[in-house]
Scaffold this motif. Structure first.
Motif, PDB file in Angstrom:
ATOM      1  N   LEU A   1      15.818  16.644  38.973  1.00 20.07           N
ATOM      2  CA  LEU A   1      15.414  17.386  37.786  1.00 20.07           C
ATOM      3  C   LEU A   1      15.629  18.877  37.979  1.00 20.07           C
ATOM      4  O   LEU A   1      15.975  19.588  37.025  1.00 20.07           O
ATOM      5  CB  LEU A   1      13.956  17.080  37.459  1.00 20.07           C
ATOM      6  CG  LEU A   1      13.730  15.661  36.950  1.00 20.07           C
ATOM      7  CD1 LEU A   1      12.282  15.430  36.601  1.00 20.07           C
ATOM      8  CD2 LEU A   1      14.584  15.403  35.732  1.00 20.07           C
ATOM      9  N   GLY A   2      15.457  19.332  39.227  1.00 26.52           N
ATOM     10  CA  GLY A   2      15.774  20.734  39.500  1.00 26.52           C
ATOM     11  C   GLY A   2      17.220  21.018  39.133  1.00 26.52           C
ATOM     12  O   GLY A   2      17.533  22.045  38.511  1.00 26.52           O
ATOM     13  N   LEU A   3      18.100  20.102  39.489  1.00 32.82           N
ATOM     14  CA  LEU A   3      19.512  20.271  39.148  1.00 32.82           C
ATOM     15  C   LEU A   3      19.706  20.307  37.637  1.00 32.82           C
ATOM     16  O   LEU A   3      20.454  21.132  37.110  1.00 32.82           O
ATOM     17  CB  LEU A   3      20.330  19.122  39.737  1.00 32.82           C
ATOM     18  CG  LEU A   3      20.646  19.243  41.213  1.00 32.82           C
ATOM     19  CD1 LEU A   3      21.313  17.983  41.694  1.00 32.82           C
ATOM     20  CD2 LEU A   3      21.563  20.424  41.423  1.00 32.82           C
TER      21      LEU A   3
ATOM     22  N   VAL B   1      17.594  21.170  35.367  1.00 32.80           N
ATOM     23  CA  VAL B   1      17.125  22.437  34.806  1.00 32.80           C
ATOM     24  C   VAL B   1      18.124  23.547  35.102  1.00 32.80           C
ATOM     25  O   VAL B   1      18.441  24.376  34.236  1.00 32.80           O
ATOM     26  CB  VAL B   1      15.732  22.765  35.382  1.00 32.80           C
ATOM     27  CG1 VAL B   1      15.341  24.174  34.993  1.00 32.80           C
ATOM     28  CG2 VAL B   1      14.722  21.785  34.854  1.00 32.80           C
ATOM     29  N   ALA B   2      18.649  23.557  36.322  1.00 33.53           N
ATOM     30  CA  ALA B   2      19.620  24.590  36.672  1.00 33.53           C
ATOM     31  C   ALA B   2      20.848  24.493  35.771  1.00 33.53           C
ATOM     32  O   ALA B   2      21.383  25.504  35.302  1.00 33.53           O
ATOM     33  CB  ALA B   2      20.021  24.452  38.131  1.00 33.53           C
TER      34      ALA B   2
ATOM     35  N   TYR C   1      20.949  23.314  32.792  1.00 35.65           N
ATOM     36  CA  TYR C   1      20.585  23.728  31.441  1.00 35.65           C
ATOM     37  C   TYR C   1      20.554  25.254  31.358  1.00 35.65           C
ATOM     38  O   TYR C   1      21.025  25.837  30.387  1.00 35.65           O
ATOM     39  CB  TYR C   1      19.225  23.139  31.101  1.00 35.65           C
ATOM     40  CG  TYR C   1      18.786  23.435  29.692  1.00 35.65           C
ATOM     41  CD1 TYR C   1      19.381  22.784  28.623  1.00 35.65           C
ATOM     42  CD2 TYR C   1      17.787  24.361  29.435  1.00 35.65           C
ATOM     43  CE1 TYR C   1      18.988  23.052  27.340  1.00 35.65           C
ATOM     44  CE2 TYR C   1      17.389  24.636  28.157  1.00 35.65           C
ATOM     45  CZ  TYR C   1      17.985  23.980  27.103  1.00 35.65           C
ATOM     46  OH  TYR C   1      17.593  24.243  25.839  1.00 35.65           O
TER      47      TYR C   1
ATOM     48  N   TYR D   1       9.413  14.351  34.204  1.00 34.37           N
ATOM     49  CA  TYR D   1      10.495  13.932  33.312  1.00 34.37           C
ATOM     50  C   TYR D   1      10.220  14.400  31.897  1.00 34.37           C
ATOM     51  O   TYR D   1      11.098  14.909  31.203  1.00 34.37           O
ATOM     52  CB  TYR D   1      10.636  12.412  33.327  1.00 34.37           C
ATOM     53  CG  TYR D   1      11.561  11.905  34.384  1.00 34.37           C
ATOM     54  CD1 TYR D   1      12.927  12.164  34.295  1.00 34.37           C
ATOM     55  CD2 TYR D   1      11.101  11.179  35.457  1.00 34.37           C
ATOM     56  CE1 TYR D   1      13.781  11.700  35.248  1.00 34.37           C
ATOM     57  CE2 TYR D   1      11.951  10.720  36.419  1.00 34.37           C
ATOM     58  CZ  TYR D   1      13.293  10.987  36.310  1.00 34.37           C
ATOM     59  OH  TYR D   1      14.128  10.530  37.257  1.00 34.37           O
TER      60      TYR D   1
ATOM     61  N   VAL E   1      10.949  17.997  31.550  1.00 39.84           N
ATOM     62  CA  VAL E   1      12.365  18.331  31.530  1.00 39.84           C
ATOM     63  C   VAL E   1      13.009  17.833  30.250  1.00 39.84           C
ATOM     64  O   VAL E   1      13.786  18.541  29.604  1.00 39.84           O
ATOM     65  CB  VAL E   1      13.066  17.769  32.777  1.00 39.84           C
ATOM     66  CG1 VAL E   1      14.558  17.973  32.677  1.00 39.84           C
ATOM     67  CG2 VAL E   1      12.527  18.440  34.008  1.00 39.84           C
TER      68      VAL E   1
ATOM     69  N   TYR F   1      12.105  20.078  27.665  1.00 37.80           N
ATOM     70  CA  TYR F   1      12.674  21.401  27.891  1.00 37.80           C
ATOM     71  C   TYR F   1      14.138  21.446  27.468  1.00 37.80           C
ATOM     72  O   TYR F   1      14.571  22.332  26.754  1.00 37.80           O
ATOM     73  CB  TYR F   1      12.524  21.743  29.367  1.00 37.80           C
ATOM     74  CG  TYR F   1      13.072  23.082  29.777  1.00 37.80           C
ATOM     75  CD1 TYR F   1      12.466  24.253  29.341  1.00 37.80           C
ATOM     76  CD2 TYR F   1      14.171  23.173  30.605  1.00 37.80           C
ATOM     77  CE1 TYR F   1      12.954  25.476  29.728  1.00 37.80           C
ATOM     78  CE2 TYR F   1      14.658  24.392  30.998  1.00 37.80           C
ATOM     79  CZ  TYR F   1      14.050  25.549  30.554  1.00 37.80           C
ATOM     80  OH  TYR F   1      14.535  26.747  30.934  1.00 37.80           O
ATOM     81  N   VAL F   2      14.907  20.452  27.930  1.00 36.47           N
ATOM     82  CA  VAL F   2      16.324  20.483  27.601  1.00 36.47           C
ATOM     83  C   VAL F   2      16.572  19.922  26.202  1.00 36.47           C
ATOM     84  O   VAL F   2      17.680  19.984  25.700  1.00 36.47           O
ATOM     85  CB  VAL F   2      17.170  19.707  28.631  1.00 36.47           C
ATOM     86  CG1 VAL F   2      16.955  20.250  30.008  1.00 36.47           C
ATOM     87  CG2 VAL F   2      16.847  18.233  28.571  1.00 36.47           C
TER      88      VAL F   2
ATOM     89  N   ALA G   1      13.453  22.592  47.857  1.00 42.01           N
ATOM     90  CA  ALA G   1      14.776  22.489  47.245  1.00 42.01           C
ATOM     91  C   ALA G   1      14.675  22.647  45.738  1.00 42.01           C
ATOM     92  O   ALA G   1      15.493  23.331  45.119  1.00 42.01           O
ATOM     93  CB  ALA G   1      15.400  21.149  47.584  1.00 42.01           C
ATOM     94  N   ALA G   2      13.638  22.025  45.159  1.00 45.75           N
ATOM     95  CA  ALA G   2      13.504  22.102  43.707  1.00 45.75           C
ATOM     96  C   ALA G   2      13.298  23.549  43.276  1.00 45.75           C
ATOM     97  O   ALA G   2      13.885  24.011  42.298  1.00 45.75           O
ATOM     98  CB  ALA G   2      12.334  21.246  43.255  1.00 45.75           C
TER      99      ALA G   2
ATOM    100  N   LEU H   1      16.546  25.330  43.493  1.00 44.91           N
ATOM    101  CA  LEU H   1      17.512  24.930  42.477  1.00 44.91           C
ATOM    102  C   LEU H   1      17.150  25.469  41.098  1.00 44.91           C
ATOM    103  O   LEU H   1      17.982  26.025  40.398  1.00 44.91           O
ATOM    104  CB  LEU H   1      17.574  23.406  42.398  1.00 44.91           C
ATOM    105  CG  LEU H   1      18.426  22.726  43.448  1.00 44.91           C
ATOM    106  CD1 LEU H   1      18.267  21.232  43.332  1.00 44.91           C
ATOM    107  CD2 LEU H   1      19.872  23.097  43.251  1.00 44.91           C
ATOM    108  N   ALA H   2      15.883  25.276  40.752  1.00 44.79           N
ATOM    109  CA  ALA H   2      15.516  25.538  39.373  1.00 44.79           C
ATOM    110  C   ALA H   2      14.887  26.905  39.182  1.00 44.79           C
ATOM    111  O   ALA H   2      14.734  27.353  38.060  1.00 44.79           O
ATOM    112  CB  ALA H   2      14.556  24.458  38.886  1.00 44.79           C
TER     113      ALA H   2
ATOM    114  N   ARG I   1      16.440  33.237  39.153  1.00 47.13           N
ATOM    115  CA  ARG I   1      16.866  34.215  40.148  1.00 47.13           C
ATOM    116  C   ARG I   1      17.083  35.555  39.479  1.00 47.13           C
ATOM    117  O   ARG I   1      17.884  35.680  38.563  1.00 47.13           O
ATOM    118  CB  ARG I   1      18.142  33.751  40.844  1.00 47.13           C
ATOM    119  CG  ARG I   1      17.824  32.986  42.112  1.00 47.13           C
ATOM    120  CD  ARG I   1      18.934  32.071  42.439  1.00 47.13           C
ATOM    121  NE  ARG I   1      18.964  30.942  41.493  1.00 47.13           N
ATOM    122  CZ  ARG I   1      19.773  29.930  41.614  1.00 47.13           C
ATOM    123  NH1 ARG I   1      20.606  29.888  42.600  1.00 47.13           N
ATOM    124  NH2 ARG I   1      19.744  28.952  40.745  1.00 47.13           N
TER     125      ARG I   1
END
Lengths: 99, 180, 338, 668
Positions: free
Chosen positions: A76-78, A80-81, A83, B68, B71, B74-75, B159-160, B163-164, B167
């Motif tokens: 899910l991190g991926l 979101v990234a 998106y 889930y 997300v 969100y998307v 990692a999450a 990634l998310a 930055r």
């Protein structure tokens, strides 16, 4: 109640999940289908555990749960990234494997 | 009684699983998976894995699926475009999956399991599937796996975030825009 | 041989009554709690009035005693309409889901030990407190679906907030109970109450108790953590588009959850049904403790202003969670040492 | 308790080495030196404590095997990380740590102005640790480990000045030859395991007499393989060429490794495995004969060469030849006794030589040295003491030890009488070459370095140059620079030299025939199972032998005096007259050239052949073929690498299905 039924159910769930992975293109749904496959595996493990009267299988399932949670977090991190960068949420479109 | 419970659970779980795959809107897919998990927890109970049933609900329905939902919300509920880059997969995929199911079923119902023999439910030790029993196993026999799993969780959490996470330097520093 | 629950070999449970006793029991518990809720509603309004130096409801019936009934009557008689953008099935399912999960959680609250052939509780399961967490995580979907299915931005924002809030505080809540579980050596609520024969866990686990209370406020969306339904910012959060008895169900579930959290707190920390007097008085003690805690909930509502959203998050993650973790660590060391 | 002390003996040098090695940036140089010294002194003290513990036991149980943990257990081969403590190993431990302590103290002053001070002490401690592993190890595997570590440490120390080409070359040579010896040891260990099913000292020595009959070919093969290792490490023929080159290392290194400790490992090995060698008398004879040949050849070379350190190096080879003869013919305690006294006086000689070399600004040619008697009286005295002991002057330690070996050969008679005669000639040569040093560099008019030293109190500050090649030395990474003027004034050097001097003079008194036979008695528990345990010449015979030795030694010294003091023109004339003989000796009997011709050139030629033919066609062809195959296979499957996730899933499912169907079909 025979254990075979549980195993057949597990096989069905697994196949369903696999179809989803192969047919769907939205990464969120693909991750969901992976969850399906994992839970099918967990079901098979529990069925065997019940059949053999041995609880090792239950511990395996617990570990599978943990691994699934990790996978979800990263997956899910991926998503979101993706998106955030305004990439299309379609695994076919982002096959170049670079940001 | 057990048969009825099993078939109710099985039909529910399977139906929800099909819904996950078929439904167009990802948000509904997520909800379908939640329903699937609730039914699956019931089946877990039938297999005398009460701790795991509770864990499945708490971990999956309570935490993972919430993510889930986040997300998916969100998307947004983006439906897949009609155009498919490889339409043949729509046919080949299900056929292969059905083949896999048949192969596994043959293995399960045919030769494979009869050799193992099926001890009945009476052979189950007392306390089967309770948190106590699973905890003992985990802390004694599977300690390393347990520790490894916890380490994995930690790594995944980091990692999450990497990634998310937003930055700041993304926009300021790097002209290419894609920071490592 | 595992015990048969409803004819199913589900699991090893500690004590199982005859099926008919179970049915009777569940009815009794349901009715008692159900009748407590309106009382609570009335009590809250009365108390809030006193806190704010006014009378509170005093028109319907003597001392306004009939006010809850009037409320219910009003809600029931309203037209059950649905906004245009709403998703039909989910919109109607959401309030039911919250209430069902709340009612199901009641099953594990122990109101007394086994006396004769009857256990004074719904069912005593070895997974005990996990059961509570399982259903509280299902209850979350009620709110979320309610917000999402309404098809309104305010509802949706409220639902998202509640989702974030619930998962943030559930961790602290779980960790705060872990200390008790470690000391008692069991997850079963009945065993935990029995383990408090010498001393209530509120004394050694005071940190856990406070964290549990704070997290409990957040879990039940009570002030000062009522951000999901913050009327000043979000109109009424996930409940904006609901009216009539559907809205009433949300309210109902919220009060029931308050009672449940109080019940869990009494069970885990305040000695559950323990109290002076014959064993027959046990349920009374339990109910008394629950009500006292609920009054505390109301008191807090009248006293504290609402958090800001970022404050809520950083409080949960940066203060409660570390303290709860530390509490678990210290308890673990102490349990091992002693 | 004994075992604990023995483990501590091992621990301290290792700790010292690691501390200095890892702390080289933090520790001040002096502190590093002090750590190095104290580690070895601590090891020495622990050695003494272990000795006391061991002596407390009754004589028949004076051996302790101790294991820390199982190192490996594979296929019936069980190797413990274990040590074996008995009088022999304790004897070696004491000699090694004792002499090493003194050399550390000496180096503390001698290496003062060297940039690589830390490195040097770390290496030194590591060397001592390796040597102790070698002597204390409780099985052949530990022995091999120690053996290899010693080889490495010696490489590191010889090439210590690693910017100096000659030094690195010498280090490599030493290492390569040592590894050849290691291979001998490996083969021996494998053969031992194959025949006896164990590599533990205790088991092996106990079972060997039951398994083997005397002179059976396998035991002879084992002993010959062991000898290969021993010869290589102890610089015996034909592996002797590395020792002289090893003089490229700093003088304390020569003193430590190439006189007192490492080169005696071969002697120790034979003594340790004496029960095997007694089952294979042929191999023992080989050891003795090779020792004899080495001692005579090395003697002739030592008389001819003019490099101060090389003379002493060849004398070392020669003296170790004596030890080999000793342990080869069964005079174990005599061999070990000579090992000990030799450690004293040879370390002393090297130290004194180091002192003079540093006064000569690293010049080593004795042709250029003269008249150091007045400039360095202390060093001169020490040099004379060392030479006396080396040549076996009556009363000194060398007299007792060397003549005991010679005597034993005569006592065994028969073929060994030839050895006796050879060794007497060798003894004469020993006296000649040792006093050749004395008479060439001490008396006479002082050379300019000696003069300068006498006038200014410190030595000439020359530019550091390599005497062999004339290149300038690189002093940045370790080489005494221009400010190097220690000569003999430093306290540490004086202390170490005087202790060794005293030991060299009187150390022999512990083993006076008929009076006190300390060494023999001490080592008796180790050697009591030997067939030679109760064979030794009578006291009367022993004294006769000592008399012969004294006579020869005095004869030799007088002869040298006559040659170099009375008629200094004679040596030159000899050299002119017997040019061929001189050339033979100066060139080490063409040892390097022979090895070159027999081994190095054929190997090189074979390598060239392989490079041209085998490499080009077989290897290159195979590589190119594999590469081509990979490339075409890649081209074939490249299309599958579409980057399409779902495509991969389908492929995976194909694989799973294939496996599932395979198993289904098999189960039918």
């Amino acid at each position: 109640m025979d254990i075979e039924w549980y195993l057949v159910l597990s096989a069905l769930l697994f196949a369903t999940g696999f179809i989803g992975v192969m047919v769907r293109r939205n990464p969120v749904v693909i991750l969901l289908c992976l969850e399906l496959m994992l839970s099918a595996g967990a079901l098979a493990l529990l069925a065997f555990s019940r059949m053999l009267g041995n609880q090792d299988g239950q511990v395996f399932v617990l570990i599978v749960l943990v691994v699934a949670a990790c996978e979800v977090v990263v997956g899910l991190g991926l998503v979101v990234a993706m998106y955030r960068r305004r990439l299309p949420l379609d695994v076919d479109e982002i096959k170049e494997l670079k940001g | 009684m057990e048969q009825i419970a099993f078939f109710v659970g099985a039909i529910g779980a399977l139906g929800a699983a099909f819904a996950v795959v078929i439904v167009k809107n990802p948000f509904y897919s997520v909800l379908a998976l939640v329903i699937h998990l609730v039914f699956l927890a019931g089946i877990f109970l039938l297999l005398m894995a009460q701790f795991l049933a509770a864990a499945l609900i708490v971990v999956y329905a309570g935490a993972v699926m919430v993510l889930y939902v986040f997300v998916a919300a969100y998307v947004g509920g983006i439906e897949e475009p009609k155009w498919d880059s490889s339409p043949e997969l729509r046919i080949v995929g299900p056929i292969l999956a059905v083949a896999l199911f048949i192969a596994i079923s043959i293995a399960v119902l045919g030769s494979g399991l009869s050799a193992l023999g099926t001890p009945g439910p009476d052979d189950v030790p007392s306390g089967f599937g309770t948190p106590e029993a699973v905890g003992h196993l985990m802390m004694e026999d599977f300690l390393i796996a347990f520790e490894a799993a916890s380490l994995l969780l930690l790594i995944a959490a980091v990692a999450a975030i990497v990634l998310a996470g937003r930055r700041r330097e993304d926009r300021k520093k790097l002209p290419g825009g894609e920071g490592a | 041989m595992p015990d048969l629950v409803l004819g199913l070999p589900l699991a090893d449970t500690n004590f199982v009554d005859a099926t008919w006793i179970m049915i009777v029991k569940s009815l009794v518990i349901f009715i008692v709690i159900l009748s407590l809720v309106p009382l609570l509603l009335l009590g809250e309004r009365k108390l809030l009035g006193r806190f704010q130096q006014r009378y509170g409801p005093n028109r319907v019936g003597p001392y306004g005693m009939m006010q809850p009934l009037a409320d219910v009557g009003k809600l029931l008689s309203k037209q059950a309409f649905r906004p245009k953008g709403a998703v039909p099935l989910l919109y109607e399912l959401a309030p039911a889901l919250t209430i069902i999960s709340a009612v199901l959680t009641l099953a594990i609250l122990p109101f007394g030990d086994v006396q004769g052939d009857v256990g004074f509780y719904g069912i005593d399961v070895p997974i005990g407190i996990l059961y509570f967490f399982a259903f509280s995580s299902i209850a979350f979907y009620g709110l979320l679906l309610g917000g999402w299915a309404s098809g309104s931005k305010y509802s949706f924002l409220g639902a998202m907030r509640s989702a974030a809030q619930l998962i943030s505080y559930e961790i602290a809540m779980g960790l705060s109970l872990l200390g008790v579980v470690m000391m008692a050596g069991s997850l079963s609520l009945v065993d935990i109450v029995k383990a408090q024969g010498e001393i209530w866990y509120v004394v050694p686990q005071i940190v856990g108790f406070l964290i549990f209370l704070v997290a409990g406020f957040a879990e039940t969306n009570r002030p000062p953590f009522d951000l999901p339904e913050a009327d000043a910012e979000l109109v009424a959060g996930y409940g904006t588009e609901y009216g009539g008895m559907r809205f009433g169900s949300f309210m109902f579930a919220e009060y029931m959850e308050m009672l449940i959290v109080s019940g869990i707190a009494s069970t885990m920390f305040l000695g559950g049904w323990m109290g002076p007097g014959p064993p027959g008085l046990d349920p009374v003690w339990m109910l008394l403790k629950m009500i006292i805690l609920t009054v505390f909930f109301i008191w807090i509502r009248a006293t504290l202003p609402r958090f800001r959203y970022d404050q809520l998050m950083s409080f949960g993650w940066k203060i409660l969670l570390p303290i709860a973790t530390l509490n678990v660590l210290v308890t673990a060391v102490l349990v091992v040492v002693t | 308790m004994t075992a604990t002390w023995a483990w501590l003996v091992l621990l301290f040098p290792l700790l010292g080495s690691l501390t200095i090695g890892f702390g080289f940036k933090v520790l001040p140089a002096r502190v590093a030196g002090l750590i190095g010294i104290s580690a070895i002194v601590a090891a020495f003290i622990c050695g003494i404590l272990a000795l006391i513990g061991l002596q407390g036991e009754p004589s028949e149980s004076r051996h302790v095997a101790s294991s820390l943990w199982e190192y490996a257990n594979v296929g019936g081969l069980r190797i413990d990380l274990g040590i074996y403590v008995d009088p022999l190993s304790i004897f070696m431990v004491l000699v090694v740590t004792g002499v090493s302590s003194l050399i550390h103290i000496y180096s503390y002053s001698y290496m003062k102005s060297d940039q690589g001070y830390h490195r040097f002490f770390s290496y030194l401690n590591f060397f001592v640790f390796s040597m102790l592993v070698l002597v204390l190890g409780g099985n052949f595997i530990m022995l091999i480990v120690g053996w290899a570590l010693v080889g490495f440490a010696s490489y590191a120390l010889i090439s210590y000045w690693y910017r100096r080409n000659t030094a690195t070359k010498a280090g490599m040579k030493a290492f390569v030859i040592n590894v050849v010896g290691d291979i001998g040891l490996y083969i021996a260990a494998i053969l031992i395991f194959k025949n006896l099913g164990s590599v533990d000292y205790g088991t092996v020595f106990e079972k060997a007499p039951e398994v083997f009959t005397t002179n059976e070919w396998e035991i002879v093969a084992i002993c010959l393989c062991l000898l290969v290792g021993a010869f290589a490490k102890s610089a015996q023929m034909p592996f002797h060429t590395w020792l002289a080159d090893a003089m490229e290392g700093p003088t304390p290194v020569s003193s430590l490794i190439h006189a007192a400790t490492m080169v005696t490992a071969g002697v120790y090995l034979i003594a340790r495995c004496h029960s095997l060698f007694e089952l294979a008398p042929t191999a023992a004879d080989v050891a003795a004969w090779v020792g004899l040949a080495t001692l005579m050849i090395a003697g002739t070379i030592a008389i001819a060469v003019t490099d101060l350190k090389r003379i002493i190096a060849y004398s070392t080879m020669s003296q170790i030849g004596y030890m080999f003869v000793g342990v080869g013919i069964g005079a174990y305690s005599a061999g070990m006794f000579h090992l000990m006294t030799h450690a004293f006086f040879k370390a002393l000689l090297f130290m004194a030589a180091g002192s003079i070399i540093s006064a000569m600004a690293n010049m080593q040619d004795i042709d250029k040295m003269k008249g150091f008697r007045k400039a360095m009286p202390f060093t001169a005295a020490m040099l004379i003491i060392g030479a006396l002991a080396l040549s076996g002057f009556p009363g000194t330690s060398g007299w007792f030890s060397k003549d005991e070996i010679i005597d034993f050969a005569h006592f065994r008679g028969g073929m060994y009488d030839w050895m006796w005669a050879g060794m007497l000639i060798g003894a004469f040569m020993t006296a000649v070459y040792s006093f050749r040093i004395i008479f060439r560099i001490l008396p006479g008019p002082a050379c300019k370095e000696a003069e300068y030293l006498e006038e200014h109190g410190h030595v000439i500050h020359g530019e550091p140059k390599n005497p062999a090649t004339g290149e300038l030395e690189d002093t940045e990474v370790g080489y005494p620079g221009e400010e190097h003027h220690i000569a003999e004034q430093a306290g540490g050097m004086k202390f170490a030299m005087s202790v060794l001097g005293i030991l060299a003079l009187i150390g022999g008194l512990v083993q006076v025939p008929g009076v006190d036979e300390v060494i023999t008695n001490f080592l008796e528990p180790t050697f009591e199972d030997s067939v030679f345990a109760h064979m030794h010449p009578s006291t009367h015979e022993a004294w006769v032998g000592l008399g012969e030795g004294a006579l020869i030694s005095i004869l030799g010294i007088t002869f040298t005096w006559f040659l170099y003091i009375r008629r200094p023109d004679l040596p030159v004339k000899f050299r002119e007259r017997f040019r061929a003989v001189h050339a033979l000796c100066v060139n080490k009997w063409y040892g390097d050239e022979i090895i070159d011709f027999l081994i190095v050139s054929p190997v090189k030629a074979f390598g060239r052949f392989c490079n041209r033919v085998f490499e080009r066609f077989a290897i290159d062809g195979a590589t190119a073929g594999v590469a081509g195959l990979t490339r075409s296979a890649g081209a074939a499957v490249r299309d599958m690498q579409s980057g399409m996730l779902r495509g991969y899933a389908v492929l995976m499912l194909f694989g799973i299905l294939a496996i599932a169907i395979y198993f289904l079909i098999r189960s039918i």
